[in-house]
Scaffold this motif. Structure first.
Motif, PDB file in Angstrom:
ATOM      1  N   LEU A 397       0.824  -1.212   0.000  1.00 43.69           N
ATOM      2  CA  LEU A 397       0.000   0.000   0.000  1.00 43.69           C
ATOM      3  C   LEU A 397       0.853   1.254   0.000  1.00 43.69           C
ATOM      4  CD1 LEU A 397      -2.846  -1.006   2.485  1.00 43.69           C
ATOM      5  CD2 LEU A 397      -3.041  -0.618   0.020  1.00 43.69           C
ATOM      6  N   GLY A 398       1.943   1.226   0.767  1.00 44.53           N
ATOM      7  CA  GLY A 398       2.833   2.374   0.771  1.00 44.53           C
ATOM      8  C   GLY A 398       3.422   2.652  -0.602  1.00 44.53           C
ATOM      9  N   LEU A 399       3.790   1.610  -1.311  1.00 43.34           N
ATOM     10  CA  LEU A 399       4.352   1.765  -2.653  1.00 43.34           C
ATOM     11  C   LEU A 399       3.291   2.251  -3.632  1.00 43.34           C
ATOM     12  CD1 LEU A 399       6.403  -1.548  -2.657  1.00 43.34           C
ATOM     13  CD2 LEU A 399       7.383   0.751  -2.637  1.00 43.34           C
ATOM     14  N   LEU A 400       2.097   1.681  -3.565  1.00 44.19           N
ATOM     15  CA  LEU A 400       1.038   2.056  -4.501  1.00 44.19           C
ATOM     16  C   LEU A 400       0.579   3.501  -4.302  1.00 44.19           C
ATOM     17  CD1 LEU A 400      -1.004  -1.257  -4.342  1.00 44.19           C
ATOM     18  CD2 LEU A 400       0.055  -0.322  -6.404  1.00 44.19           C
ATOM     19  N   ARG A 401       0.466   3.906  -3.057  1.00 47.63           N
ATOM     20  CA  ARG A 401       0.004   5.268  -2.790  1.00 47.63           C
ATOM     21  C   ARG A 401       1.043   6.309  -3.179  1.00 47.63           C
ATOM     22  NH1 ARG A 401      -2.690   3.309   2.874  1.00 47.63           N
ATOM     23  NH2 ARG A 401      -4.852   3.166   2.143  1.00 47.63           N
ATOM     24  N   ALA A 402       2.288   5.893  -3.311  1.00 48.21           N
ATOM     25  CA  ALA A 402       3.338   6.818  -3.715  1.00 48.21           C
ATOM     26  C   ALA A 402       3.342   7.066  -5.223  1.00 48.21           C
ATOM     27  CB  ALA A 402       4.701   6.283  -3.290  1.00 48.21           C
ATOM     28  N   ILE A 403       2.598   6.264  -5.964  1.00 49.01           N
ATOM     29  CA  ILE A 403       2.555   6.434  -7.427  1.00 49.01           C
ATOM     30  C   ILE A 403       1.655   7.622  -7.745  1.00 49.01           C
ATOM     31  CG2 ILE A 403       1.916   5.349  -9.611  1.00 49.01           C
ATOM     32  CD1 ILE A 403       2.336   2.644  -8.222  1.00 49.01           C
ATOM     33  N   PRO A 404       2.147   8.615  -8.469  1.00 50.20           N
ATOM     34  CA  PRO A 404       1.317   9.777  -8.826  1.00 50.20           C
ATOM     35  C   PRO A 404       0.070   9.326  -9.592  1.00 50.20           C
ATOM     36  CG  PRO A 404       3.627  10.190  -9.326  1.00 50.20           C
ATOM     37  CD  PRO A 404       3.531   8.748  -8.982  1.00 50.20           C
ATOM     38  N   GLN A 405      -1.028  10.056  -9.401  1.00 50.18           N
ATOM     39  CA  GLN A 405      -2.293   9.680 -10.019  1.00 50.18           C
ATOM     40  C   GLN A 405      -2.183   9.565 -11.535  1.00 50.18           C
ATOM     41  OE1 GLN A 405      -5.067   9.115  -7.959  1.00 50.18           O
ATOM     42  NE2 GLN A 405      -5.892   8.161  -9.814  1.00 50.18           N
ATOM     43  N   GLU A 406      -1.403  10.449 -12.142  1.00 53.60           N
ATOM     44  CA  GLU A 406      -1.303  10.421 -13.604  1.00 53.60           C
ATOM     45  C   GLU A 406      -0.565   9.197 -14.129  1.00 53.60           C
ATOM     46  OE1 GLU A 406       1.936  13.223 -11.969  1.00 53.60           O
ATOM     47  OE2 GLU A 406      -0.184  12.731 -11.601  1.00 53.60           O
ATOM     48  N   HIS A 407       0.119   8.480 -13.245  1.00 53.73           N
ATOM     49  CA  HIS A 407       0.838   7.270 -13.659  1.00 53.73           C
ATOM     50  C   HIS A 407       0.095   5.993 -13.301  1.00 53.73           C
ATOM     51  CE1 HIS A 407       4.577   9.199 -14.971  1.00 53.73           C
ATOM     52  NE2 HIS A 407       4.427  10.040 -13.945  1.00 53.73           N
ATOM     53  N   ARG A 408      -1.113   6.134 -12.772  1.00 54.90           N
ATOM     54  CA  ARG A 408      -1.885   4.948 -12.384  1.00 54.90           C
ATOM     55  C   ARG A 408      -2.756   4.486 -13.541  1.00 54.90           C
ATOM     56  NH1 ARG A 408      -4.310   6.167  -6.331  1.00 54.90           N
ATOM     57  NH2 ARG A 408      -2.345   6.766  -5.334  1.00 54.90           N
ATOM     58  N   GLY A 409      -2.452   3.326 -14.089  1.00 51.19           N
ATOM     59  CA  GLY A 409      -3.301   2.718 -15.089  1.00 51.19           C
ATOM     60  C   GLY A 409      -4.319   1.800 -14.434  1.00 51.19           C
ATOM     61  N   PHE A 410      -5.059   1.067 -15.255  1.00 49.40           N
ATOM     62  CA  PHE A 410      -6.090   0.192 -14.715  1.00 49.40           C
ATOM     63  C   PHE A 410      -5.505  -0.855 -13.770  1.00 49.40           C
ATOM     64  CE2 PHE A 410      -8.078  -3.997 -15.009  1.00 49.40           C
ATOM     65  CZ  PHE A 410      -9.322  -3.716 -14.458  1.00 49.40           C
ATOM     66  N   GLN A 411      -4.426  -1.532 -14.179  1.00 51.01           N
ATOM     67  CA  GLN A 411      -3.861  -2.599 -13.358  1.00 51.01           C
ATOM     68  C   GLN A 411      -3.390  -2.086 -12.001  1.00 51.01           C
ATOM     69  OE1 GLN A 411      -4.094  -5.706 -13.875  1.00 51.01           O
ATOM     70  NE2 GLN A 411      -4.875  -5.653 -15.975  1.00 51.01           N
ATOM     71  N   THR A 412      -2.797  -0.889 -12.006  1.00 49.53           N
ATOM     72  CA  THR A 412      -2.340  -0.306 -10.743  1.00 49.53           C
ATOM     73  C   THR A 412      -3.516   0.030  -9.841  1.00 49.53           C
ATOM     74  OG1 THR A 412      -0.447   0.653 -11.887  1.00 49.53           O
ATOM     75  CG2 THR A 412      -0.974   1.541  -9.725  1.00 49.53           C
ATOM     76  N   GLN A 413      -4.564   0.605 -10.425  1.00 45.88           N
ATOM     77  CA  GLN A 413      -5.752   0.959  -9.650  1.00 45.88           C
ATOM     78  C   GLN A 413      -6.422  -0.300  -9.087  1.00 45.88           C
ATOM     79  OE1 GLN A 413      -6.509   4.167  -9.113  1.00 45.88           O
ATOM     80  NE2 GLN A 413      -8.170   3.587  -7.716  1.00 45.88           N
ATOM     81  N   LEU A 414      -6.490  -1.347  -9.922  1.00 51.26           N
ATOM     82  CA  LEU A 414      -7.092  -2.597  -9.465  1.00 51.26           C
ATOM     83  C   LEU A 414      -6.272  -3.209  -8.329  1.00 51.26           C
ATOM     84  CD1 LEU A 414      -9.182  -4.870  -9.792  1.00 51.26           C
ATOM     85  CD2 LEU A 414      -7.659  -5.896 -11.516  1.00 51.26           C
ATOM     86  N   LEU A 415      -4.957  -3.186  -8.479  1.00 51.43           N
ATOM     87  CA  LEU A 415      -4.092  -3.739  -7.433  1.00 51.43           C
ATOM     88  C   LEU A 415      -4.255  -2.967  -6.129  1.00 51.43           C
ATOM     89  CD1 LEU A 415      -1.905  -5.733  -6.582  1.00 51.43           C
ATOM     90  CD2 LEU A 415      -0.199  -4.093  -7.415  1.00 51.43           C
ATOM     91  N   LEU A 416      -4.410  -1.659  -6.214  1.00 50.09           N
ATOM     92  CA  LEU A 416      -4.618  -0.850  -5.010  1.00 50.09           C
ATOM     93  C   LEU A 416      -5.916  -1.255  -4.316  1.00 50.09           C
ATOM     94  CD1 LEU A 416      -3.934   1.466  -3.107  1.00 50.09           C
ATOM     95  CD2 LEU A 416      -4.944   3.060  -4.767  1.00 50.09           C
ATOM     96  N   GLY A 417      -6.988  -1.383  -5.072  1.00 52.50           N
ATOM     97  CA  GLY A 417      -8.267  -1.782  -4.488  1.00 52.50           C
ATOM     98  C   GLY A 417      -8.214  -3.170  -3.887  1.00 52.50           C
ATOM     99  N   LYS A 418      -7.576  -4.100  -4.601  1.00 52.61           N
ATOM    100  CA  LYS A 418      -7.495  -5.468  -4.088  1.00 52.61           C
ATOM    101  C   LYS A 418      -6.643  -5.543  -2.824  1.00 52.61           C
ATOM    102  CE  LYS A 418      -6.430 -10.195  -5.441  1.00 52.61           C
ATOM    103  NZ  LYS A 418      -6.045 -11.117  -6.514  1.00 52.61           N
ATOM    104  N   THR A 419      -5.554  -4.794  -2.792  1.00 49.45           N
ATOM    105  CA  THR A 419      -4.690  -4.808  -1.616  1.00 49.45           C
ATOM    106  C   THR A 419      -5.403  -4.208  -0.408  1.00 49.45           C
ATOM    107  OG1 THR A 419      -2.768  -4.607  -3.066  1.00 49.45           O
ATOM    108  CG2 THR A 419      -2.421  -4.156  -0.743  1.00 49.45           C
TER     109      THR A 419
END
Length: 897
Positions: A397-419
């Motif tokens: 979660l710490g790594l995912l939340r550090a990713i800027p919003q403009e760099h979040r694609g579908f897979q990243t967003q899905l991984l964040l929700g699943k985590t």
């Protein structure tokens, strides 16, 4: 449990503070050592008792307890503490123990003088017991004198020795020979941690809290005590009225604990401290990596001092700090610049070495992020995927939340929700998964988001059926392939099951392949098989349910890691436990569930943990073990607040039933009151057990039977045969065997399974007042592990036999009932009341007798049963006559456990 605080109260409301925790802290887990000491001390040939162990393991505490026991037996006692400073002075540590007038200028005559002055010939306890803490620090002269006194039978030495110091000269001198007994103390294991926590906190402790405290303390009793003190003082370890658990992930500890660890770390030289700082940020590190910067003798000294450990991990030697708490103190004492420089140096070293290991991506991203606050987005994504796969959810979660919003694609967003779902943050997971659903552009992306989102809505948030169906329908507009439509059906089947639409759920999975290898999509088949197994269990078809879940487990195991993230082994264990319980294999179900729970870690998904705990609670209830059931239901309730009202409602109902079965009306009322404040989120007939058994505990059997009858009818209409059978069996136990026996016999014919057969046989025998049939049912129920039902069957048989004048078989049945009842953790039911009273009173007389025995006045009984006061008094006179008594007090003595 009556000593526990009211529901929702924080720990401070009990007056629990640092001093009260310390006062309650017992000497536990050392019973064997104390017993050994008790055997050694009076033996004339024994000269000493040495306790070895690492710092903080409780050597001094045990030695003090041993000394207190010796004093209680009449021995004279003396105490000494050896220190490095005192070691520089001959006899410096024990000089205060030497009698006045002793002259040690001449060793030979001096010894004789000391021995004479210390001796007490002719008394029952002539020897003096001397406790020396840290024997390894004694000077040579002290050690020699003590040994001479031991050999002469003048003193008995009780000493402590730090691990690794057995070769010290004083230890060698005082510890050799068969006359000196030695024991080694190790850190606490899980059972000892549970024992000490529950004694100190005076109540059950959640398993996640136990795991956290055990892991953080490393089993060190001293560290454990300070962690508990700190957690209680800070309000991090609290009780909700039923169970103690953590309210935060981090344990605060105490200043004393920090000082203890700082003192322990202070033995490291400057070069060693740099190694410790590095490990506190980056452990584990390979031994070869550390040897680039640290000399071998530095690492060797750190290992010998017990500050680091070297372990073999696959093909490399890895180095870790010797205790989890060392890292916290080291990081707290580190300057920001030191932290940054250390982490960036590790980033450079990893890049120079090629970062070839799979976990190196995680380390690179984590180090860079911690040092600078930023990192390459692609590296963060890669590291987050690896961390999530390893179930390191906080790091992911710490790594995912550090990713800027403009760099979040579908897979990243899905991984964040699943985590977030796996970590138990269900509302935030829904927000992120909803965004992922909006970002989905292909059918596969739509389905990927749907599966995780529906799981979170059902098992995490307990969302209404309509909400889940809306999400599925939204996806249906974007899915066209046969496989995609199949995935939607499986999701709908799972959703239908969670709200009690069992027939619909089974219909949706009616054409499911028997084996996963024949299915077009393995992940979808696994979820469908698990859902079908649960639905079959709910409809009372336990054997079929077991077959499906065992096929799912076998297929998942054969598939290896490919599908492990889709169907966690803990869920399989939970569903298998449910199926086994419904099949009447209660002991096996409990064993399967306990084994699955023992394999859980703090990284295990919260929803999965809760599901397993719920089925363990339900199985314990079926077995007639209310204390176990209450504890499990309490864990589920605590884990379900405040986001999951459906699961919370079921857990509170179960908790109320278990508490009422123990006679704890106050706790049952509190649980039902909290349940009544929850938003309406569906209805499950089995939840009425809490209300019904509270009425039983109050003696209001008519109202209890009315609740059970209505709930059983509802279960029949919904097709929830398993719940219907439970509710009908409880009606049998409360004196309504006739009508219930007919329906239970029908269920036994419709659903295979020995539990259904045994329930039907029990009901038929109860209705017919057939003692042989009841004892036969008791045999079958006991074999399944249904101890309370078996006890009630045997008890009722004993009453019938005694009323028929068959004394010998009645006594045999009564003895058997007592044996079975002893397994039932204090369960209180009408069928376990005084046996002769049960059979000699009519149903109405028994109900009035129960109410009167609990102190209710005639007018209150009349109001509760809607009859006249005169009728109540007439019934009471007949009850007194039948039982040969004349007062309500005698009635209470006769009927209440």
């Amino acid at each position: 449990m009556s000593a526990q605080p009211g529901r929702g109260q924080q720990v401070g409301a009990r007056g629990m503070n640092r001093n009260s925790v310390l006062q309650r802290w017992p000497l536990v887990g050392r019973e064997a050592e104390l017993k050994y000491f008790d055997e050694v001390l009076p033996e004339p040939r024994s000269a000493g008792f040495l306790v070895f162990g690492p710092a903080g393991v409780g050597k001094s505490r045990l030695a003090e307890e041993c000394l207190d026991r010796a004093v209680a037996l009449g021995y004279r006692a003396g105490r000494a503490v050896a220190t490095a400073a005192a070691a520089s002075v001959p006899l410096g540590a024990i000089a205060h123990l030497l009698p006045d007038g002793a002259d040690l200028s001449d060793p030979v005559s001096g010894f004789a003088s000391v021995a004479r002055l210390l001796s007490r010939p002719g008394v029952a306890r002539p020897r003096m017991v001397i406790l020396v803490d840290d024997v390894h620090l004694l000077d040579a002269t002290s050690a020699m004198l003590l040994r001479q006194l031991m050999d002469a039978g003048v003193i008995f030495l009780l000493g402590t020795v730090r691990s690794g110091e057995s070769q010290a000269l004083a230890v060698a001198a005082l510890g050799h020979g068969d006359a000196v007994q030695q024991v080694d103390l190790a850190g606490f294991g899980r059972e000892q941690v549970v024992m000490v926590l529950e004694q100190v906190l005076e109540g059950p402790v959640g398993r996640s809290a136990v795991n956290h405290l055990l892991t953080t303390s490393g089993g060190n009793p001293l560290y454990l005590r300070e962690l508990v003190v700190g957690a209680v003082t800070a309000g991090v370890l609290t009780c909700d009225g039923e169970i103690w658990d953590m309210t935060a992930d981090r344990l605060p500890g105490t200043r004393r604990l920090t000082d203890l660890i700082r003192s322990r770390l202070s033995v490291a030289p400057l070069a060693g401290r740099q190694v410790l700082d590095l490990l506190s940020l980056c452990e584990p590190l390979s031994l070869s990596h550390l040897e680039r910067d640290a000399e071998p003798h530095v690492l060797s000294r750190l290992e010998q001092s017990g500050l680091i450990v070297v372990v073999q991990e696959e093909r490399r030697s890895a180095v870790r700090l010797a205790h989890p708490l060392y890292g916290e103190v080291l990081r707290a004492d580190m300057t920001a610049q030191c932290r940054r420089d250390t982490l960036l140096r590790q980033v450079r070293l990893l890049k120079e070495s090629g970062a070839r290991r799979r976990e190196d991506a995680v380390h690179l991203a984590a180090y860079k992020l911690a040092a600078t606050g930023t990192a390459n987005p692609a590296l963060l994504v890669r590291a987050a995927v690896l961390a999530a796969h390893a179930r390191e959810y906080p790091r992911a979660l710490g790594l995912l939340r550090a990713i800027p919003q403009e760099h979040r694609g579908f897979q990243t967003q899905l991984l964040l929700g699943k985590t977030l779902y796996e970590a138990g943050d269900f509302q935030q997971a829904e927000d992120e998964l909803s965004q992922a659903d909006d970002m989905a552009t292909t059918e596969q992306e739509v389905l990927s988001a749907l599966q995780v989102r529906t799981q979170n809505l059902m098992w995490g948030l307990g969302a209404p059926y309509a909400k889940v169906l809306d999400v599925i329908e939204s996806a249906r507009c974007r899915v066209t392939s046969p496989l995609g439509l199949r995935v939607l059906l499986v999701n709908e089947a799972a959703a239908a099951l969670t709200v009690g639409e069992v027939r619909h759920s089974l219909a949706l999975s009616a054409d499911l392949e028997l084996e996963g290898v024949h299915a077009p999509d393995a992940q979808t088949w696994l979820w469908a098989a698990m859902t079908r197994s649960m639905a079959l269990a709910v409809t009372g078809r336990g054997e079929e349910a077991e077959g499906w879940i065992r096929r799912a487990i076998a297929f998942s195991s054969a598939a290896g890691e490919t599908h492990s993230t889709a169907t966690h082994e803990v869920v399989h264990g939970a569903v298998l436990a449910l199926a086994l319980a419904e099949s009447g294999r209660l002991a096996e179900a409990q064993e399967v569930g306990e084994r699955a729970f023992a394999g859980l870690t703090d990284a295990s998904a919260t929803a999965d943990r809760r599901l397993l705990a719920f089925y363990l609670a339900r199985g314990a209830w079926a077995a007639g073990h209310p204390a176990q059931a209450r504890r499990w239901f309490a864990e589920v309730a605590r884990a379900s607040r405040p986001h999951t009202p459906v699961v919370l409602s079921m857990a509170l109902a179960g908790l109320a039933a278990a508490a009422a079965l123990q006679g704890d009306c106050e706790a049952a009322e509190a649980a039902l009151a909290e349940r009544g404040r929850l938003p309406a989120a569906g209805f499950f007939p089995e939840e009425r057990l809490g209300e019904a058994w509270l009425y039983v505990a109050r003696g209001e059997l008519t109202r209890s039977r009315a609740v059970l009858t209505a709930a059983a009818r509802e279960a029949f209409e919904r097709g929830e045969t398993a719940s219907e059978a439970i509710l009908l069996t409880d009606l049998v136990r409360l004196g309504e065997a006739g009508e219930a026996a007919r329906r239970l016999t029908e269920i036994a014919a419709e659903c295979t399974g020995r539990f259904h057969r045994a329930r039907a046989d029990l009901a038929v025998a109860w209705a017919a007042h057939d003692p042989d049939g009841l004892l036969g049912a008791a045999d079958a129920l006991e074999a399944m592990g249904a101890d309370l039902l078996a006890a009630e069957a045997a008890s009722t048989a004993a009453s019938i036999l005694r009323a028929a004048g068959q004394t010998r078989p009645a006594n045999a049945a009564a003895v058997r009932a007592e044996d079975l009842t002893a397994r039932c953790e204090g369960a209180r039911t009408p069928a376990l009341m005084a046996r002769e009273a049960v059979v000699r009173l009519t149903g109405r007389e028994r109900e009035i007798a129960l109410l009167a025995s609990r102190g209710m006045l005639s007018k209150d009984i009349a109001a509760a049963l809607t009859i006249s006061i005169r009728t109540v008094d007439n019934h009471l006179q007949r009850i007194y006559h039948k039982l040969g008594i004349s007062t309500r007090k005698e009635l209470a003595d006769r009927l209440l456990p």
